[in-house]
Design a protein around this motif. Sequence first.
Motif, PDB file in Angstrom:
ATOM      1  N   GLY A 111       0.790  -1.227   0.000  1.00 50.14           N
ATOM      2  CA  GLY A 111       0.000   0.000   0.000  1.00 50.14           C
ATOM      3  C   GLY A 111       0.815   1.265   0.000  1.00 50.14           C
ATOM      4  O   GLY A 111       0.280   2.371  -0.003  1.00 50.14           O
ATOM      5  N   LYS A 139      -2.190   3.783  -0.454  1.00 47.39           N
ATOM      6  CA  LYS A 139      -3.573   3.316  -0.305  1.00 47.39           C
ATOM      7  C   LYS A 139      -3.902   3.209   1.176  1.00 47.39           C
ATOM      8  O   LYS A 139      -3.379   2.352   1.879  1.00 47.39           O
ATOM      9  N   ARG A 140      -4.807   4.065   1.613  1.00 51.14           N
ATOM     10  CA  ARG A 140      -5.133   4.186   3.036  1.00 51.14           C
ATOM     11  C   ARG A 140      -5.509   2.845   3.665  1.00 51.14           C
ATOM     12  O   ARG A 140      -5.024   2.505   4.746  1.00 51.14           O
ATOM     13  N   SER A 141      -6.356   2.068   3.026  1.00 47.27           N
ATOM     14  CA  SER A 141      -6.824   0.815   3.644  1.00 47.27           C
ATOM     15  C   SER A 141      -5.661  -0.159   3.876  1.00 47.27           C
ATOM     16  O   SER A 141      -5.579  -0.788   4.927  1.00 47.27           O
ATOM     17  N   LYS A 142      -4.753  -0.254   2.911  1.00 45.79           N
ATOM     18  CA  LYS A 142      -3.603  -1.149   3.080  1.00 45.79           C
ATOM     19  C   LYS A 142      -2.636  -0.612   4.128  1.00 45.79           C
ATOM     20  O   LYS A 142      -2.065  -1.370   4.902  1.00 45.79           O
ATOM     21  N   GLN A 144      -3.413   1.218   6.713  1.00 43.58           N
ATOM     22  CA  GLN A 144      -4.016   0.998   8.032  1.00 43.58           C
ATOM     23  C   GLN A 144      -3.856  -0.446   8.475  1.00 43.58           C
ATOM     24  O   GLN A 144      -3.569  -0.718   9.633  1.00 43.58           O
ATOM     25  N   ARG A 145      -4.018  -1.403   7.556  1.00 47.02           N
ATOM     26  CA  ARG A 145      -3.820  -2.816   7.904  1.00 47.02           C
ATOM     27  C   ARG A 145      -2.370  -3.085   8.277  1.00 47.02           C
ATOM     28  O   ARG A 145      -2.081  -3.865   9.172  1.00 47.02           O
ATOM     29  N   ASN A 148      -1.918  -1.386  11.778  1.00 40.92           N
ATOM     30  CA  ASN A 148      -2.762  -1.978  12.823  1.00 40.92           C
ATOM     31  C   ASN A 148      -3.233  -3.350  12.382  1.00 40.92           C
ATOM     32  O   ASN A 148      -4.410  -3.543  12.117  1.00 40.92           O
TER      33      ASN A 148
END
Length: 176
Positions: A111, A139-142, A144-145, A148
């Motif tokens: 990401g 890519k924000r979602s990746k 963040q994963r 966290n």
Amino acid sequence: PKIDGVIHAAGIIHDNFIAKKTAEEFASVLKPKIDGLKNIAEIIKPRYCIVFSSVASSLGNAGQSDYASANGFMDGFAATHENYYAINWPLWASGGMHIDAAAEELMRSQGIELLPTDAGIIAFQEALGRGGATVLYGKRSKLQRMLNPVRKVVKISRENISAELLEKLEEDLIQM
């Protein structure tokens, strides 16, 4: 003349696994960041200093243990010295440090994107306003994963652990 402010943006990388690095290679990566910062503080003594660190200091990188260590030093130095601020940068698209296509593809799979100059300038202004920051771009979602991750929680009770194992665990924790 008195120098009021300094931006310390020195750094070099020699990517390789730590077991394959020579002491000279390791030291050559530490020197510009650590010695440079110490010289700024001891000789120039600016009123404020912005240190360009790297996300490698907090996220790590398998081939950059020396680089991550040098940037970690800079982060700690900034945190303990008044008017010193660290900005932890990702790799810039148009910066002086480059990676090969395979490494860039690995970053993208996590990401992380190369930071465009216009976004970097905005991030620089934001980071200054916050007294330092860690900058990530992608890519924000990746992201963040990655920051966290979902962890499986395992409940352990003393009844399920032998006294010998519990004693060994306590010794290890105290030792650490």
